[in-house]
Design an enzyme around this catalytic site. Structure first.
Site, mmCIF file in Angstrom:
data_model
loop_
_atom_site.group_PDB
_atom_site.id
_atom_site.type_symbol
_atom_site.label_atom_id
_atom_site.label_comp_id
_atom_site.label_asym_id
_atom_site.label_seq_id
_atom_site.Cartn_x
_atom_site.Cartn_y
_atom_site.Cartn_z
ATOM 1 N N GLN A 260 0.983 -9.747 -5.722
ATOM 2 C CA GLN A 260 0.537 -11.143 -5.751
ATOM 3 C C GLN A 260 1.429 -12.019 -6.638
ATOM 4 O O GLN A 260 1.266 -13.235 -6.646
ATOM 5 C CB GLN A 260 -0.910 -11.229 -6.241
ATOM 6 C CG GLN A 260 -1.915 -10.563 -5.324
ATOM 7 C CD GLN A 260 -2.124 -11.294 -4.002
ATOM 8 O OE1 GLN A 260 -1.667 -12.420 -3.807
ATOM 9 N NE2 GLN A 260 -2.798 -10.641 -3.073
ATOM 10 N N CYS B 259 -16.917 -7.195 2.858
ATOM 11 C CA CYS B 259 -17.799 -6.910 3.992
ATOM 12 C C CYS B 259 -17.559 -5.492 4.479
ATOM 13 O O CYS B 259 -16.488 -5.174 4.958
ATOM 14 C CB CYS B 259 -17.483 -7.846 5.147
ATOM 15 S SG CYS B 259 -18.210 -9.441 4.965
ATOM 16 N N ASN C 225 -5.341 -9.947 -7.353
ATOM 17 C CA ASN C 225 -5.474 -10.609 -6.052
ATOM 18 C C ASN C 225 -6.739 -11.457 -5.950
ATOM 19 O O ASN C 225 -6.792 -12.404 -5.182
ATOM 20 C CB ASN C 225 -5.442 -9.570 -4.930
ATOM 21 C CG ASN C 225 -6.294 -8.371 -5.207
ATOM 22 O OD1 ASN C 225 -6.121 -7.704 -6.232
ATOM 23 N ND2 ASN C 225 -7.238 -8.090 -4.324
ATOM 24 N N THR D 172 0.844 -1.197 0.000
ATOM 25 C CA THR D 172 0.000 0.000 0.000
ATOM 26 C C THR D 172 0.880 1.247 0.000
ATOM 27 O O THR D 172 0.682 2.171 -0.803
ATOM 28 C CB THR D 172 -0.923 0.007 1.246
ATOM 29 O OG1 THR D 172 -1.725 -1.173 1.224
ATOM 30 C CG2 THR D 172 -1.807 1.234 1.275
ATOM 31 N N ALA E 169 6.138 -8.321 1.751
ATOM 32 C CA ALA E 169 6.678 -9.580 2.292
ATOM 33 C C ALA E 169 5.587 -10.549 2.744
ATOM 34 O O ALA E 169 5.730 -11.760 2.607
ATOM 35 C CB ALA E 169 7.617 -9.280 3.460
ATOM 36 N N HIS E 170 4.457 -10.002 3.256
ATOM 37 C CA HIS E 170 3.492 -10.926 3.884
ATOM 38 C C HIS E 170 2.654 -11.711 2.887
ATOM 39 O O HIS E 170 1.821 -12.534 3.271
ATOM 40 C CB HIS E 170 2.588 -10.179 4.879
ATOM 41 C CG HIS E 170 1.489 -9.366 4.289
ATOM 42 N ND1 HIS E 170 0.201 -9.844 4.184
ATOM 43 C CD2 HIS E 170 1.470 -8.115 3.794
ATOM 44 C CE1 HIS E 170 -0.563 -8.894 3.649
ATOM 45 N NE2 HIS E 170 0.177 -7.841 3.404
ATOM 46 N N THR F 234 13.371 4.991 10.721
ATOM 47 C CA THR F 234 14.280 3.918 11.129
ATOM 48 C C THR F 234 13.884 2.604 10.468
ATOM 49 O O THR F 234 12.707 2.226 10.478
ATOM 50 C CB THR F 234 14.239 3.766 12.668
ATOM 51 O OG1 THR F 234 14.677 4.996 13.236
ATOM 52 C CG2 THR F 234 15.137 2.634 13.148
#
Ligand code: PMP
Length: 396
Positions: free
Chosen positions: A178, A326, A150, A71, A199-200, A239
Site C-alpha cells: 500500500q 463479507c 491497507n 500475496t 502493480a495493481h 515464463t
C-alpha cells in the site's frame, strides 16, 4: 459511480495500458528466448521495466524478483527465509494488523514447526519498538511488519524497526503493497531486507508484483517456492508476464513523476472529506494515527451505524469498503480494527475511503453529503441510537 476504493485496487492508468498493448500483439516474444529477435525484444522490455521499478524504490534492478503479486511475494519471502535459515532458528515475529497474505503464511508455517509471535498494535495502529526488540531471540530469523496498513493507512516506523533489527542481526521484511508509489519508499535506507509490492495498487495491471531481496550488506537469500525453468535467478520459475511487467514499469515511472503532487492533492481531498463529515455528523471517529498515515486513506467509524448499511444507502453510486469482511453467511469484523482495540460493533461501523489518481475534487463533496444523509437516516430509524441519545447504558 464514484470509485473510492483505491486500496482494494486502482484502475490501470491509460498510459500503462498503452505501454502494454504492443506486448500482447507484435512484440509477443518470450523473454527467455535467447535465439531470436522476438525474445531479445521482450527481454529488453523486461530489463527496462525492472530498472524503472528499481528507480522508484532506490534499489539495484538485480534485487527485484517478479511474482504474480504481493500475496506471492509475501509467501516467497516468509517461506523462503523459513526454509533457508532453518539452521539459525524457526522464530518469526509479525504483527496482528498485518494483511492475511502475511498472517496466513505464518499460520501455515506454524504447522511446519515455525514459532510465530504475533505482536499487538496500540489504539493508533502502531507497533511498540521496545516490544519488538524484547521479542527478538537468538533463534529469531525474521521480523515481518507492513509498511502501511491497507485498512487504516497507518504507517509503521520502518526506519526505527530497521535499526532494531540490524542491532539484533535479524532480517526485516515489509509488505509495502500500500506504500509503494504513494509515499517515498526506500528499503535500503530503512534497513528493510525483503519487501513485497504489487502493480495493481499503483495504477498498473493485476497479476504482477515483485519481491525486493537485498543482495548487498547483507546478502539475503530465500529458498524458491516455484520450481521450473530457473527464471528470476532461480528464485521464481515461470515464463515472465512481459505485458504485465512492462505495465508495472510504466506505472513505476508515472508514480515517480507524480507522487508528490498526487499525494498532496489526495491529502487535501481527504482533509476536506474528514472536515465536512466531522463537522456535519456527530460521533464519528477517525481510526488510526492521524500523523503516521497514508495521505489518501480515511477510516471512519460512525457510532451505532452499520458500515454495510451505510454503504447500501449509497445506492451503488459510491464504491468504498466497510470494516467487515463479507464471508458467505456472516460479517466478520476486520481483524485490523479489532487488533487496535475496537469492539466488533465499532469495527462493523466503519467505512474505508481510499482516494486515487482519478478522483476529482467535486466528488469529495458528493461523498461527504452522501455519508451525512446516510448516517442521519440510519440513526433516525435506529432504536439503539435513540436509546443511546436518551442516555441508556447499552453496555449492560
Ligand atoms: N498486502 C497488502 C497490504 C494488501 O493490501 C494486498 C492487497 N489487498 C496484498 C498484500 C495482496 O496483494 P496482491 O493482490 O497483489 O496479491
Amino acid at each position: 459511480m464514484i470509485y473510492l476504493d483505491n486500496n482494494a485496487t486502482t484502475p490501470t492508468d491509460p498510459k500503462v495500458v498503452e505501454a502494454m498493448l504492443p506486448y500482447f500483439s507484435n512484440k509477443f516474444g518470450n523473454a527467455s528466448s535467447r535465439h531470436h529477435a522476438f525474445g531479445w525484444e521482450a527481454e529488453e522490455a523486461v530489463d527496462q521495466a525492472r530498472t524503472q521499478i528499481a528507480e522508484l524504490i532506490h534499489v539495484d534492478p538485480s534485487e527485484l524478483i517478479f511474482t504474480s503479486g504481493a500475496t506471492e511475494s509475501n509467501n516467497l519471502a516468509i517461506k523462503g527465509v523459513f526454509e533457508l535459515y532453518a539452521r539459525k532458528g524457526n522464530h518469526i515475529i509479525t504483527v496482528a494488523s498485518e494483511h492475511k497474505a502475511v498472517l496466513d503464511v505464518c499460520d501455515a508455517l506454524r504447522l511446519r514447526g515455525a514459532e510465530i509471535t504475533v505482536l499487538p498494535v496500540n489504539r493508533q495502529g502502531l507497533v511498540d519498538l521496545d516490544q519488538v526488540a524484547d521479542t527478538i531471540r537468538d533463534d529469531t530469523i525474521l521480523v515481518s511488519i507492513m509498511w502501511a496498513n491497507n485498512e487504516t493507512g497507518v504507517i509503521q516506523p520502518m526506519e526505527e524497526l530497521g535499526l532494531v533489527c540490524s542491532e539484533h542481526g535479524v532480517l526485516l521484511m515489509s509488505d509495502a503493497t500500500q506504500a509503494v508509489g504513494k509515499i517515498p519508499v526506500d528499503p535500503k535506507k530503512m534497513g528493510v531486507h525483503l519487501m513485497s509490492f504489487s502493480a495493481h495498487k499503483m495504477y498498473g495491471p493485476k497479476g504482477i508484483g515483485a519481491l525486493y531481496i537485498c543482495n548487498h550488506k547483507p546478502r539475503v537469500k530465500v529458498r524458491s517456492q516455484i520450481h521450473g525453468g530457473g527464471h528470476e535467478q532461480g528464485m521464481r520459475s515461470g515464463t515472465l508476464n512481459v505485458p504485465g511487467i512492462v505495465g508495472f514499469g510504466k506505472a513505476a515511472t508515472l508514480a515517480r513523476e507524480q507522487m508528490s503532487e498526487e499525494a498532496s492533492r489526495l491529502q487535501s481531498y481527504r482533509t476536506r472529506l474528514e472536515h465536512l463529515v466531522l463537522n456535519e455528523v456527530e460521533e464519528v471517529l477517525i481510526n488510526g494515527s492521524e500523523i503516521h498515515r497514508l495521505p489518501h486513506v480515511s477510516s471512519l467509524s460512525f457510532k451505532h451505524v452499520e458500515g454495510e448499511h451505510l454503504m447500501m444507502s449509497f445506492n451503488q453510486e459510491i464504491a468504498v469498503s466497510s470494516g467487515s469482511a463479507c464471508t458467505t453467511a456472516s460479517l466478520d469484523p476486520s481483524h485490523v480494527l479489532t487488533a487496535m482495540g475496537m469492539t466488533e460493533t465499532e469495527a462493523n461501523s466503519t467505512l474505508r475511503i481510499s482516494f486515487g489518481r482519478f478522483n476529482e475534487r467535486r466528488e469529495v463533496d458528493q461523498v461527504a453529503n452522501a455519508i451525512q444523509q446516510g448516517v442521519l437516516q440510519l440513526r433516525a430509524e435506529s432504536p439503539i441510537w435513540e436509546m443511546y441519545k436518551d442516555g441508556v447504558d447499552l453496555s449492560r
